[in-house]
Design a protein around this motif. Structure first.
Motif, short mmCIF file in Angstrom:
data_model
loop_
_atom_site.label_atom_id
_atom_site.label_comp_id
_atom_site.label_asym_id
_atom_site.label_seq_id
_atom_site.Cartn_x
_atom_site.Cartn_y
_atom_site.Cartn_z
N LYS A 269 0.84 -1.19 0.00
CA LYS A 269 0.00 0.00 0.00
C LYS A 269 0.88 1.25 0.00
N PRO A 270 0.33 2.40 -0.46
CA PRO A 270 -1.04 2.63 -0.92
C PRO A 270 -1.29 2.03 -2.30
N LEU A 271 -2.48 1.51 -2.48
CA LEU A 271 -2.85 0.86 -3.73
C LEU A 271 -3.39 1.88 -4.74
N PRO A 272 -3.36 1.53 -6.01
CA PRO A 272 -3.96 2.43 -7.01
C PRO A 272 -5.45 2.63 -6.74
N HIS A 273 -5.95 3.76 -7.23
CA HIS A 273 -7.39 4.02 -7.12
C HIS A 273 -7.91 4.36 -8.50
N GLN A 274 -9.07 3.80 -8.82
CA GLN A 274 -9.67 4.04 -10.14
C GLN A 274 -10.65 5.21 -10.08
N TYR A 275 -10.57 6.08 -11.10
CA TYR A 275 -11.49 7.22 -11.23
C TYR A 275 -12.07 7.19 -12.65
N GLU A 276 -13.32 7.54 -12.77
CA GLU A 276 -13.99 7.47 -14.06
C GLU A 276 -14.43 8.86 -14.52
N PHE A 277 -14.29 9.10 -15.81
CA PHE A 277 -14.76 10.35 -16.41
C PHE A 277 -15.62 10.02 -17.62
N ALA A 278 -16.44 10.97 -18.02
CA ALA A 278 -17.32 10.76 -19.18
C ALA A 278 -16.50 10.75 -20.46
N ARG A 279 -16.73 9.75 -21.28
CA ARG A 279 -16.00 9.65 -22.53
C ARG A 279 -16.41 10.77 -23.47
N LEU A 280 -15.59 11.01 -24.47
CA LEU A 280 -15.88 12.05 -25.45
C LEU A 280 -16.92 11.53 -26.43
N ASN A 281 -18.11 12.12 -26.40
CA ASN A 281 -19.18 11.77 -27.33
C ASN A 281 -19.30 12.90 -28.34
N LEU A 282 -18.78 12.66 -29.53
CA LEU A 282 -18.76 13.68 -30.57
C LEU A 282 -19.82 13.35 -31.61
N THR A 283 -20.60 14.37 -32.00
CA THR A 283 -21.65 14.13 -32.99
C THR A 283 -21.06 13.88 -34.37
N TYR A 284 -21.86 13.25 -35.22
CA TYR A 284 -21.55 12.99 -36.63
C TYR A 284 -20.40 12.01 -36.84
N ILE A 285 -20.06 11.24 -35.82
CA ILE A 285 -19.05 10.20 -36.00
C ILE A 285 -19.50 8.93 -35.28
N ILE A 286 -18.82 7.84 -35.55
CA ILE A 286 -18.95 6.62 -34.76
C ILE A 286 -17.57 6.27 -34.24
#
Length: 584
Positions: free
Chosen positions: A277-294
């Motif tokens: 320890k200390p162990l890693p910690h996971q954090y999440e963020f919103a992915r990039l959602n771009l219009t007009y693409i896949i």
């Protein structure tokens, strides 16, 4: 469409909640004083960018790259490039190579203190295997003989608990033996699987005895045929992070439900003495959602395989290699990522935000040139035959430090090319370009007065006629005597560079082409690419691949390649000067 950024408006710099987390950890000394396995001091924070080498990176990956490398840079940390290559059937060295190249092109590297921090999950397979054995010995994992369909049927639902496997309580000794047999290639793919023993009644489906190792008789791009058992990503990921001393493991929101298992793996293996320890910690963020693409790798591959596009680097693709070939710059992509920030809320970013970032990057620095994309002949009847006069224009825009010192020079002659839309025989209200009797300035050249036009048998205008005023040349004292509203671009017909120009546009006409299970191919834009022969000012004969110019009035264009047959540069349009996009 929630929280959508539209119309090319430049948003204020967005907040990034991850900065607050990192700053709090730095202030508290959460990861201070750590050393690596060789006893070397570690930075105060360590991140990683962990792509799976099963495809080409796209604009969504660029957001993750900029976040992980950018945060490490800003806080005196370190960012690793790590290939999560735990699935031998989908991964290839080609993808490894292009990922390395794309991250470098975006302006990031993984060097620190003379050491390249480039890693492969497959180099940790021995440790992962040992970790799985430790879990078995502790009664926290078991070998299951159920088929995939049987496991799915006994997993339960969001409202009903799962059902224990009939093999859940087999002894550690038997599971260890079977696990070794799996490793030694004594069992067929899918016949056995190693599962963590957690809680089949957990409200989090990811904790209902998730699979952690499966059999795959496949050659791995890095380890060859050494292994025929491979760890599941959810099991491998926390182990990789711990081995690399990652402090802040930054993922997109779809991994949020996996975080309890991430923490479970680290806690149990820490108890077994594998990690400190200390162990890693996971954090999440919103992915990039771009219009007009896949951004689905499967769907992007379908576009390539079905030859809807001309490969992964087709300039209409949202891949990093495609955007690069289109004329996007690393600075523009980083600017867009910075402007959209990082949050916990999913939102859609309009494609115009990406285009706006490119314009903002190129406007103050791109060299200027004149191009006529839809040529129409303009004949100056009173200009001497076989004669030309040199005209001059700045190479760079006013904001550029070389604006006043570097000029490009090109001739004006009797026969010119102008844009077809710059002449109307019967003008509409507010039209200030060429029409019979009207005067306009030829940009960087003379004032001319339109006298008429020539038509073909079908009544189409094929040439416009005018007379010029010899004392009106731009930059001379007499030019101030002429007040005209129209200012037209032109190229000398006798000196023009005739070359191929590709006018690229958005690949889809629907802002959300694959949302709600839609067939994305039904939204393909039939006008996403138009190939024309344009007339360019002769200075562009010397343009080199990768060079980007602003074609005054038309937008920004990049040299794609030099045509082997003609030895002329071929240009791709990166973006128009203004955001006026509509589906055609």
């Amino acid at each position: 469409m929630s929280n959508e950024l539209k119309n090319g408006h430049v948003p204020a710099p967005s907040t990034n909640f991850l900065r607050g987390i990192i700053e709090a950890d730095l202030a508290a000394g959460t990861y201070a004083g750590r050393t690596d396995s060789q006893g070397q001091a570690l930075p105060p924070m360590v991140t990683r960018f962990p792509p799976e080498p099963n495809g080409y990176l796209h604009i969504g990956h660029a957001k993750a790259i900029c976040l992980n490398f950018g945060l490490a840079r800003d806080y005196g940390g370190r960012c690793h490039l790590r290939f999560d290559d735990t699935n031998p059937e989908k991964e290839d060295q080609e993808f490894v190579d292009t990922i390395i190249d794309s991250v470098k092109w975006l302006g990031f590297d993984w060097q620190q203190d003379g050491k390249p921090h480039l890693y492969y999950a497959s180099n940790y397979f021995d440790t992962m295997y040992a970790g799985a054995q430790a879990l078995i010995r502790s009664g926290l994992a078991y070998v299951d003989e159920q088929s995939a369909d049987e496991m799915r049927a006994t997993r339960g639902t969001l409202t009903e608990p799962g059902t224990d496997s009939p093999w859940r309580n087999r002894t550690a000794e038997e599971s260890l033996r079977l696990f070794e047999e799996m490793r030694d290639g004594k069992h067929a793919d899918g016949s056995l699987i190693l599962r963590a023993k957690i809680d089949m009644a957990s409200p989090n489906m990811n904790l209902r005895d998730p699979a952690i190792y499966r059999i795959r008789h496949a050659t791995h791009h890095n380890t060859g045929d050494k292994w025929c058992v491979y760890p599941m990503y959810a099991f491998a990921h926390p182990i990789e992070d711990a081995l690399e001393n990652i402090s802040h493991s930054i993922c997109t929101l779809e991994f949020e439900d996996q975080r309890p298992f991430y923490d479970w793996v680290l806690a149990r293996l820490s108890d077994e003495g594998l990690f400190k320890k200390p162990l890693p910690h996971q954090y999440e963020f919103a992915r990039l959602n771009l219009t007009y693409i896949i951004t689905s790798k499967r769907k992007l591959k379908q576009l390539v395989d079905e030859k809807i596009v001309d490969g992964w680097d087709d300039p209409r693709m949202p891949t990093i290699v495609g955007l690069r070939r289109r004329g996007y710059t690393p600075e523009a992509i980083r600017l867009m990522c910075d402007r959209t920030g990082a949050s916990k809320n999913n939102s859609w970013i309009d494609y115009s935000i990406l285009e706006g970032a490119l314009r903002d990057d190129l406007d103050p620095k791109a060299p200027r040139a004149v191009a006529v994309l839809r040529p129409l002949k303009l004949i100056i009847d009173n200009f001497p035959e076989n004669h030309s006069v040199e005209c001059s224009a700045p190479v760079y825009p006013p904001a550029h430090p070389l604006h006043d010192s570097e000029h490009r020079r090109f001739p004006i002659s009797k026969n010119l090319w102008i844009e077809q839309e710059d002449f109307m025989e019967v003008p509409t209200k507010g039209y200030f370009r060429l029409f019979p009797g009207n005067k306009v300035r030829l940009r960087y050249g003379y004032v001319v007065e339109c006298t008429g036009c020539d038509k073909d048998a079908n009544g189409n205008v094929i040439a416009v006629h005018c007379n010029y005023f010899e004392d009106s040349k731009s930059g001379t004292p007499g030019s101030a005597n002429y007040k005209v509203k129209g200012n037209l671009h032109w190229v000398s017909a006798d000196h023009a560079l005739h070359t191929e120009v590709r006018l690229y546009d958005r690949l889809f006409t629907d802002a959300h082409p694959d949302a709600g299970g839609k067939d994305f191919k039904l939204a393909l834009n039939p006008n996403s690419r138009e190939v024309i022969e344009a007339c360019l000012e002769p200075t562009l004969n010397a343009a080199k691949p990768g060079e980007i110019y602003q074609f005054e009035r038309h937008g920004y264009f990049v040299v794609d390649h030099i045509d082997a047959a003609s030895d002329k540069p071929v240009f791709n349009r990166a973006v128009t000067l203004k955001d006026s996009w509509v589906a055609k």
